[in-house]
Design a protein around this motif. Structure first.
Motif, short mmCIF file in Angstrom:
data_model
loop_
_atom_site.label_atom_id
_atom_site.label_comp_id
_atom_site.label_asym_id
_atom_site.label_seq_id
_atom_site.Cartn_x
_atom_site.Cartn_y
_atom_site.Cartn_z
N VAL A 119 0.86 -1.19 0.00
CA VAL A 119 0.00 0.00 0.00
C VAL A 119 0.90 1.24 0.00
O VAL A 119 1.97 1.23 0.58
CB VAL A 119 -0.94 0.02 1.23
CG1 VAL A 119 -2.08 -0.93 1.04
CG2 VAL A 119 -0.17 -0.29 2.50
N PRO A 120 0.47 2.30 -0.65
CA PRO A 120 1.32 3.50 -0.69
C PRO A 120 1.13 4.33 0.57
O PRO A 120 0.27 4.02 1.40
CB PRO A 120 0.78 4.25 -1.90
CG PRO A 120 -0.67 3.87 -1.95
CD PRO A 120 -0.78 2.47 -1.40
N GLN A 122 -0.35 6.72 2.77
CA GLN A 122 -1.68 7.32 2.83
C GLN A 122 -1.58 8.85 2.90
O GLN A 122 -2.30 9.57 2.23
CB GLN A 122 -2.38 6.79 4.09
CG GLN A 122 -3.81 7.20 4.26
CD GLN A 122 -4.71 6.49 3.27
OE1 GLN A 122 -4.47 5.33 2.94
NE2 GLN A 122 -5.72 7.18 2.78
N PHE A 125 -0.66 10.79 -0.54
CA PHE A 125 -1.46 10.67 -1.76
C PHE A 125 -2.05 12.05 -2.09
O PHE A 125 -2.63 12.70 -1.21
CB PHE A 125 -2.57 9.63 -1.57
CG PHE A 125 -3.36 9.41 -2.83
CD1 PHE A 125 -2.81 8.68 -3.88
CD2 PHE A 125 -4.62 9.96 -2.99
CE1 PHE A 125 -3.52 8.49 -5.06
CE2 PHE A 125 -5.33 9.78 -4.17
CZ PHE A 125 -4.77 9.05 -5.20
N SER A 316 -0.60 0.59 -8.98
CA SER A 316 -0.96 0.28 -7.59
C SER A 316 0.11 0.73 -6.61
O SER A 316 -0.19 1.19 -5.52
CB SER A 316 -1.18 -1.22 -7.42
OG SER A 316 -2.41 -1.60 -7.97
N SER A 320 -1.76 4.26 -6.25
CA SER A 320 -2.58 3.62 -5.22
C SER A 320 -3.33 2.44 -5.81
O SER A 320 -3.80 2.52 -6.95
CB SER A 320 -3.59 4.64 -4.69
OG SER A 320 -4.62 3.95 -3.99
N SER A 322 -6.16 1.68 -5.06
CA SER A 322 -7.58 2.04 -5.18
C SER A 322 -7.89 2.60 -6.58
O SER A 322 -9.05 2.65 -6.97
CB SER A 322 -7.97 3.05 -4.10
OG SER A 322 -7.27 4.25 -4.31
#
Ligand SMILES: Cc1ncc(COP(=O)(O)O)c(C=O)c1O
Length: 472
Positions: A119-120, A122, A125, A316, A320, A322
């Motif tokens: 996961v990057p 948070q 972002f 990803s 991200s 998402s």
């Protein structure tokens, strides 16, 4: 309609009056006060009785007709249906099924925990900028002709990617060789559907990405684990263990999870094998340029002179997960087949995201973001190493994670599971092996650095070190 069916309206509520009327009647039907077949008053009568416009009652009735609770039958008026649909509350309870990727991702509904991989950051972002670009793309999308979009994805974004890949990854391709996908996994699915290799054998890195291993099996292939050493996948071992293989899936940029780049000699050996065996190579370029030390080597596809490499990229890690956005670069001879498969089985995802991302690239934000992430992650890695101290057995940087060695035979999976219960989420090294028993000396934890903000670092390390001390 008898008086037990009083419709009570709250004119101060933000709920529209028509929704309130429909709600009252729905409850009356479901609890039997309005029996099957019972006649409802006309719109006009009910509107007069409630002191609302006829259109309001009409829209309430239309809603109940859509829900198949009432029917209109011309002169016979409006009636409750003979068998109203069951209320949701009376429906059978939803069965609890195991979520996919369990053990890899701890909880889809919760924010990432410290040390979580994949996961990057948070906090880094560019949320405001991204939501502005998305809002603009949403408007553009809504105004454009209502038609099927190109299943390969936005032509603008594919052109931008072709230019970007030439500079950043050394890949020279036409935009029409690119198909946009739902990340790496979408790209792998598209590739396996296009290559049609069910029943064949595939070389799979050992250790390697468990999602790829399972993905190959789901597509009917037989993955054979091939050892990875300090130079990447050992091609000689591949030839000895599975000479009949039709496919190899590799992470040559930074091997997942050890982080080693595939050496130039191994790259050449792998490409020579593919040409000789008429086999395919899938290049999983999950980190792209996101390399914390030095400049990332060109992609394997850049050295492919015979069209054997299918290059899969994803945003990803760099942006991200998402976003759910990635792409495949198909060799020229396969490009039409890939486009056909995209058209029939795996069309490019969400056009709004594609348009927003095209703007993000065009305005130079993507390269700026990448630069920022490299610096930030390198700082977080250094801060983590410093905090763990010299007594911690750190043996390598694995992509965006620090690898902490544990004594051979340690139950690193149990430790990782217990860590999650305590609010931190390292990954166990043994999970990355198809056959962890054969590699009992390889036990450890991978500590993702991306989310380690200054505030999280100390408590996360303290929790982990306390747990390791207890487990010893
Ligand atoms: C080796 C590897 N490949 C690919 C991905 C990314 O997959 P996706 O683009 O489907 O999110 C990951 C993510 O953790 C990974 O570790």
């Amino acid at each position: 309609m008898d008086s037990s069916l009083d419709v009570s309206l709250d004119r101060s509520s933000s709920e529209p009056l028509s929704a309130q009327i429909a709600g009252n009647l729905r409850v009356a039907i479901r609890d039997g006060r309005l029996a099957p077949g019972a006649r409802l008053p006309s719109w006009r009568d009910l509107a007069a009785r409630l002191g609302v416009g006829r259109g309001t009652v009409r829209s309430a009735y239309e809603r109940l007709i859509d829900e198949r609770l009432i029917v209109t039958a011309g002169a016979a008026g409006t009636r409750v249906v003979a068998q109203p649909a069951r209320a949701e509350s009376a429906a059978a309870p939803a069965p609890t099924l195991t979520a996919p990727l369990s053990g890899l991702l701890h909880d889809f509904s919760a924010p990432p925990l410290p040390f979580e991989m994949g996961v990057p950051a948070q906090d880094a972002f560019p949320a405001k900028l991204w939501s502005r670009l998305r809002a603009r793309a949403l408007r553009t999308g809504a105004m454009s002709p209502v038609t099927y979009p190109d299943p390969r994805g936005s032509a603008t974004l594919r052109s931008q990617l072709a230019s970007y890949l030439a500079i950043a990854r050394g890949i020279h391709c036409a935009p029409d060789q690119i198909v946009l996908t739902a990340g790496y996994r979408g790209g792998l699915g598209l590739t396996l559907a296009a290559l049609q290799l069910a029943g064949r054998t595939a070389w799979m890195e050992e250790p390697g990405y468990m999602v790829t291993r399972t993905g190959l099996q789901l597509a009917g292939l037989r993955p054979v684990p091939i050892p990875v050493d300090a130079h990447g996948l050992d091609v000689e071992h591949g030839l000895a263990l599975a000479p009949e293989a039709a496919l190899a899936v590799v992470t040559p940029g930074q091997h997942a999870p050890t982080g080693v780049p595939m050496s130039p000699a191994r790259r050449q050996a792998l490409l020579r094998w593919a040409v000789r065996a008429q086999a395919w190579i899938v290049e999983d370029d999950y980190l792209s340029e996101l390399q914390l030390q030095g400049r990332a080597a060109p992609a394997l596809a850049a050295a492919d002179r015979h069209g054997r490499v299918i290059h899969i990229g994803t945003f990803s890690k760099t942006m991200s997960p998402s976003l759910g956005l990635g792409f495949v670069v198909a060799p020229l001879a396969l490009a039409e087949r890939f486009a056909e498969v995209a058209g029939c089985l795996a069309p490019a995802p969400n056009l709004v995201t594609q348009l927003a991302f095209a703007e993000f690239m065009a305005e130079g934000h993507y390269l700026r973001h990448l630069r920022h992430m490299k610096t930030l992650y390198a700082q977080r890695r250094d801060a983590l190493r410093a905090r763990l101290g010299p007594q911690a057995d750190i043996d390598a940087m694995a992509g965006l994670a620090v690898r902490l060695r544990l004594p051979p035979g340690s139950d690193d999976r149990a430790i990782a599971a217990e860590a999650v219960r305590r609010g931190v989420a390292p990954s166990s090294v043994s999970r990355w092996y198809a056959d962890p028993q054969q590699h009992r000396q390889e036990r450890g934890l991978l500590l993702g650095v991306t989310n380690l903000t200054e505030a999280r670092l100390a408590p996360a390390c303290d929790t982990l070190m306390a747990l390791l001390a207890e487990m010893r």
